[in-house]
Scaffold this motif. Structure first.
Motif, mmCIF file in Angstrom:
data_model
loop_
_atom_site.group_PDB
_atom_site.id
_atom_site.type_symbol
_atom_site.label_atom_id
_atom_site.label_comp_id
_atom_site.label_asym_id
_atom_site.label_seq_id
_atom_site.Cartn_x
_atom_site.Cartn_y
_atom_site.Cartn_z
ATOM 1 N N GLU A 1 -58.919 -7.553 30.895
ATOM 2 C CA GLU A 1 -58.044 -7.546 29.714
ATOM 3 C C GLU A 1 -58.570 -8.507 28.653
ATOM 4 O O GLU A 1 -58.539 -8.206 27.453
ATOM 5 N N GLY A 2 -59.037 -9.670 29.097
ATOM 6 C CA GLY A 2 -59.571 -10.645 28.153
ATOM 7 C C GLY A 2 -60.825 -10.148 27.462
ATOM 8 O O GLY A 2 -60.999 -10.327 26.252
ATOM 9 N N ARG A 3 -61.712 -9.509 28.223
ATOM 10 C CA ARG A 3 -62.941 -8.971 27.616
ATOM 11 C C ARG A 3 -62.604 -7.864 26.624
ATOM 12 O O ARG A 3 -63.263 -7.722 25.590
ATOM 13 N N HIS A 4 -61.583 -7.071 26.937
ATOM 14 C CA HIS A 4 -61.138 -6.041 26.001
ATOM 15 C C HIS A 4 -60.650 -6.681 24.705
ATOM 16 O O HIS A 4 -60.946 -6.188 23.605
ATOM 17 N N ASP A 5 -59.934 -7.783 24.827
ATOM 18 C CA ASP A 5 -59.466 -8.475 23.625
ATOM 19 C C ASP A 5 -60.637 -9.056 22.832
ATOM 20 O O ASP A 5 -60.619 -9.043 21.590
ATOM 21 N N VAL A 6 -61.662 -9.541 23.530
ATOM 22 C CA VAL A 6 -62.818 -10.124 22.846
ATOM 23 C C VAL A 6 -63.566 -9.060 22.051
ATOM 24 O O VAL A 6 -63.888 -9.259 20.871
ATOM 25 N N ILE A 7 -63.847 -7.925 22.669
ATOM 26 C CA ILE A 7 -64.593 -6.895 21.935
ATOM 27 C C ILE A 7 -63.748 -6.323 20.803
ATOM 28 O O ILE A 7 -64.256 -5.959 19.739
ATOM 29 N N VAL B 1 -67.223 2.442 1.400
ATOM 30 C CA VAL B 1 -67.844 1.681 0.316
ATOM 31 C C VAL B 1 -67.866 2.517 -0.961
ATOM 32 O O VAL B 1 -67.620 2.013 -2.057
ATOM 33 N N LEU B 2 -68.157 3.796 -0.840
ATOM 34 C CA LEU B 2 -68.163 4.678 -2.001
ATOM 35 C C LEU B 2 -66.770 4.745 -2.629
ATOM 36 O O LEU B 2 -66.620 4.675 -3.848
ATOM 37 N N MET B 3 -65.739 4.857 -1.800
ATOM 38 C CA MET B 3 -64.369 4.887 -2.312
ATOM 39 C C MET B 3 -63.987 3.570 -2.978
ATOM 40 O O MET B 3 -63.209 3.545 -3.943
ATOM 41 N N ALA B 4 -64.549 2.458 -2.470
ATOM 42 C CA ALA B 4 -64.184 1.146 -2.996
ATOM 43 C C ALA B 4 -64.873 0.816 -4.317
ATOM 44 O O ALA B 4 -64.486 -0.153 -4.977
ATOM 45 N N LEU B 5 -65.872 1.591 -4.711
ATOM 46 C CA LEU B 5 -66.525 1.312 -5.995
ATOM 47 C C LEU B 5 -65.548 1.442 -7.159
ATOM 48 O O LEU B 5 -65.451 0.526 -7.981
ATOM 49 N N PRO B 6 -64.782 2.551 -7.260
ATOM 50 C CA PRO B 6 -63.797 2.611 -8.332
ATOM 51 C C PRO B 6 -62.465 1.960 -7.954
ATOM 52 O O PRO B 6 -61.630 1.706 -8.829
ATOM 53 N N GLU B 7 -62.263 1.706 -6.656
ATOM 54 C CA GLU B 7 -60.993 1.127 -6.194
ATOM 55 C C GLU B 7 -61.283 -0.089 -5.309
ATOM 56 O O GLU B 7 -61.136 -0.056 -4.086
ATOM 57 N N PRO B 8 -61.683 -1.218 -5.925
ATOM 58 C CA PRO B 8 -62.091 -2.381 -5.142
ATOM 59 C C PRO B 8 -60.984 -2.976 -4.281
ATOM 60 O O PRO B 8 -61.265 -3.749 -3.361
ATOM 61 N N GLY B 9 -59.741 -2.610 -4.547
ATOM 62 C CA GLY B 9 -58.649 -3.098 -3.721
ATOM 63 C C GLY B 9 -58.777 -2.692 -2.265
ATOM 64 O O GLY B 9 -58.176 -3.322 -1.381
ATOM 65 N N LEU B 10 -59.561 -1.641 -1.993
ATOM 66 C CA LEU B 10 -59.765 -1.230 -0.603
ATOM 67 C C LEU B 10 -60.475 -2.305 0.216
ATOM 68 O O LEU B 10 -60.324 -2.361 1.439
ATOM 69 N N LEU B 11 -61.242 -3.160 -0.481
ATOM 70 C CA LEU B 11 -61.928 -4.251 0.221
ATOM 71 C C LEU B 11 -60.935 -5.184 0.894
ATOM 72 O O LEU B 11 -61.183 -5.699 1.987
ATOM 73 N N ASP B 12 -59.820 -5.434 0.243
ATOM 74 C CA ASP B 12 -58.853 -6.417 0.734
ATOM 75 C C ASP B 12 -57.678 -5.776 1.469
ATOM 76 O O ASP B 12 -56.800 -6.490 1.951
ATOM 77 N N ARG B 13 -57.669 -4.466 1.559
ATOM 78 C CA ARG B 13 -56.531 -3.811 2.204
ATOM 79 C C ARG B 13 -56.528 -4.101 3.707
ATOM 80 O O ARG B 13 -57.542 -3.985 4.376
ATOM 81 N N ARG B 14 -55.378 -4.480 4.229
ATOM 82 C CA ARG B 14 -55.221 -4.753 5.651
ATOM 83 C C ARG B 14 -54.016 -3.975 6.183
ATOM 84 O O ARG B 14 -52.994 -3.846 5.508
ATOM 85 N N VAL B 15 -54.175 -3.501 7.407
ATOM 86 C CA VAL B 15 -53.132 -2.707 8.057
ATOM 87 C C VAL B 15 -52.735 -3.393 9.355
ATOM 88 O O VAL B 15 -53.592 -3.568 10.239
ATOM 89 N N PRO B 16 -51.476 -3.802 9.529
ATOM 90 C CA PRO B 16 -51.047 -4.359 10.812
ATOM 91 C C PRO B 16 -51.123 -3.265 11.882
ATOM 92 O O PRO B 16 -50.484 -2.224 11.756
ATOM 93 N N ALA B 17 -51.940 -3.480 12.902
ATOM 94 C CA ALA B 17 -52.159 -2.403 13.867
ATOM 95 C C ALA B 17 -52.711 -2.963 15.171
ATOM 96 O O ALA B 17 -53.122 -4.124 15.257
ATOM 97 N N ASN B 18 -52.703 -2.107 16.184
ATOM 98 C CA ASN B 18 -53.307 -2.424 17.474
ATOM 99 C C ASN B 18 -54.050 -1.177 17.953
ATOM 100 O O ASN B 18 -53.631 -0.506 18.896
ATOM 101 N N PRO B 19 -55.165 -0.839 17.290
ATOM 102 C CA PRO B 19 -55.826 0.440 17.542
ATOM 103 C C PRO B 19 -56.507 0.551 18.900
ATOM 104 O O PRO B 19 -56.823 1.652 19.343
ATOM 105 N N THR B 20 -56.758 -0.562 19.561
ATOM 106 C CA THR B 20 -57.466 -0.518 20.846
ATOM 107 C C THR B 20 -56.565 -0.795 22.041
ATOM 108 O O THR B 20 -57.043 -0.822 23.172
ATOM 109 N N GLY B 21 -55.272 -1.032 21.803
ATOM 110 C CA GLY B 21 -54.383 -1.383 22.908
ATOM 111 C C GLY B 21 -54.664 -2.770 23.445
ATOM 112 O O GLY B 21 -54.554 -3.009 24.655
ATOM 113 N N ALA B 22 -55.012 -3.700 22.563
ATOM 114 C CA ALA B 22 -55.269 -5.081 22.965
ATOM 115 C C ALA B 22 -53.942 -5.777 23.288
ATOM 116 O O ALA B 22 -52.863 -5.190 23.164
#
Length: 295
Positions: free
Chosen positions: A121-127, A223-244
């Motif tokens: 479980e710990g190694r899963h959290d690390v990766i 990166v291509l999408m972020a050229l006209p919309e640089p806000g994508l660089l800073d966008r963050r989504v609260p998530a747990n996509p790997t089941g950590a």
């Protein structure tokens, strides 16, 4: 790297022994011209086409004889064709962050989570944390890369070329550049996954080259999408996509990388996590892994 060349003596320069230089060969003239033009593109970026480069400016900055240049390329379009071949042959579809920076990121994650490596479980959290953190630095590095923008413009320029030898040469060179980059990214994924005891999941059809291809596509698209919309660089989504063990704020590229990891990787049942392996990993192993964007 393009070289800096001293100017060839002109008519107004002293012709004595102290100033006399041998005449450049046709090959040397060509190399100076191409190196100088490459330096201009890398400095200023490439537009769609090469109209922003002045042929006479290249001749001047290369310090070569105009007569020698026009003997080699009677028409400037012939020179720009050779320059496109050079650009395509040395281009990279994205700029890799500095290896030392990547090592620092990996080292900091390991230092903070060394105690977690003793359990599955710990190694899963690390990766998971490695995927989350490196995606941010990779995205920022590529988005700010002049080399990546040149590569994007080069692809658009290639699409505008008429059918013929030049188009075929540029297409082949771009394909080789793309393959080299994917191979480096695949090596990065493999180095990190193997160090943490993961392997490609059987039955998914995806080894590390496929993972790298998809990772590169995700990187480039975002990166291509972020050229006209640089806000994508800073966008963050609260998530747990790997089941950590806990959720966290994820960048968009991090979510894409996590999706690939969950789909294509699994713990390797043949890996034995003994004290020697743990000591080797926390001591140096992963921090020396060679990694690229998307890893």
């Amino acid at each position: 790297m393009p070289q800096s060349y001293p100017p060839e003596p002109g008519p107004s320069m002293p012709a004595g022994p102290a100033r006399r230089r041998r005449r450049l060969t046709d090959e040397e003239t060509g190399r100076r011209m191409l190196d100088t033009a490459l330096a201009m593109v890398h400095r200023d970026g490439l537009t769609v086409g090469l109209d922003h480069l002045g042929f006479e400016d290249v001749i001047r900055d290369a310090g070569v004889s105009r007569a020698a240049v026009y003997r080699r390329w009677p028409y400037k379009d012939l020179f720009f064709g050779d320059l496109l071949r050079e650009l395509a042959g040395g281009a990279a579809p994205a700029s890799a962050p500095a290896l030392e920076t990547t090592r620092e990121v990996l080292g900091s994650v390991l230092a903070a989570r060394a105690g977690d490596l003793a359990t599955p479980e710990g190694r899963h959290d690390v990766i998971t944390e490695l995927l989350r953190v490196t995606a941010v630095s990779d995205f920022e590095a590529v988005h700010g890369s002049a080399e990546w923008r040149t590569y994007l413009a080069l692809q658009a320029t290639f699409l505008s070329l008429s059918e013929g030898a030049l188009r075929a040469d540029v297409q082949a060179a771009l394909a080789r550049s793309e393959q080299r980059f994917v191979e480096r990214v695949a090596h990065g994924w493999e180095a990190v996954a193997t160090a943490l005891g993961y392997r490609p999941r059987p039955g998914t059809g995806g080894g590390f080259p496929l993972i790298a291809t998809l990772a590169c596509a995700a990187m480039r698209g975002l990166v291509l999408m972020a050229l006209p919309e640089p806000g994508l660089l800073d966008r963050r989504v609260p998530a747990n996509p790997t089941g950590a063990s806990a959720a966290a704020d994820w960048s968009l590229l991090g979510l894409a990388a996590a999706g690939l990891a969950v789909t294509y990787l699994e713990p390797d049942p043949d890996v034995t996590w003994d004290d020697a392996r743990l000591a080797a990993l926390t001591g140096s192993g992963l921090t020396r892994a060679r990694t690229e964007p998307g890893s």
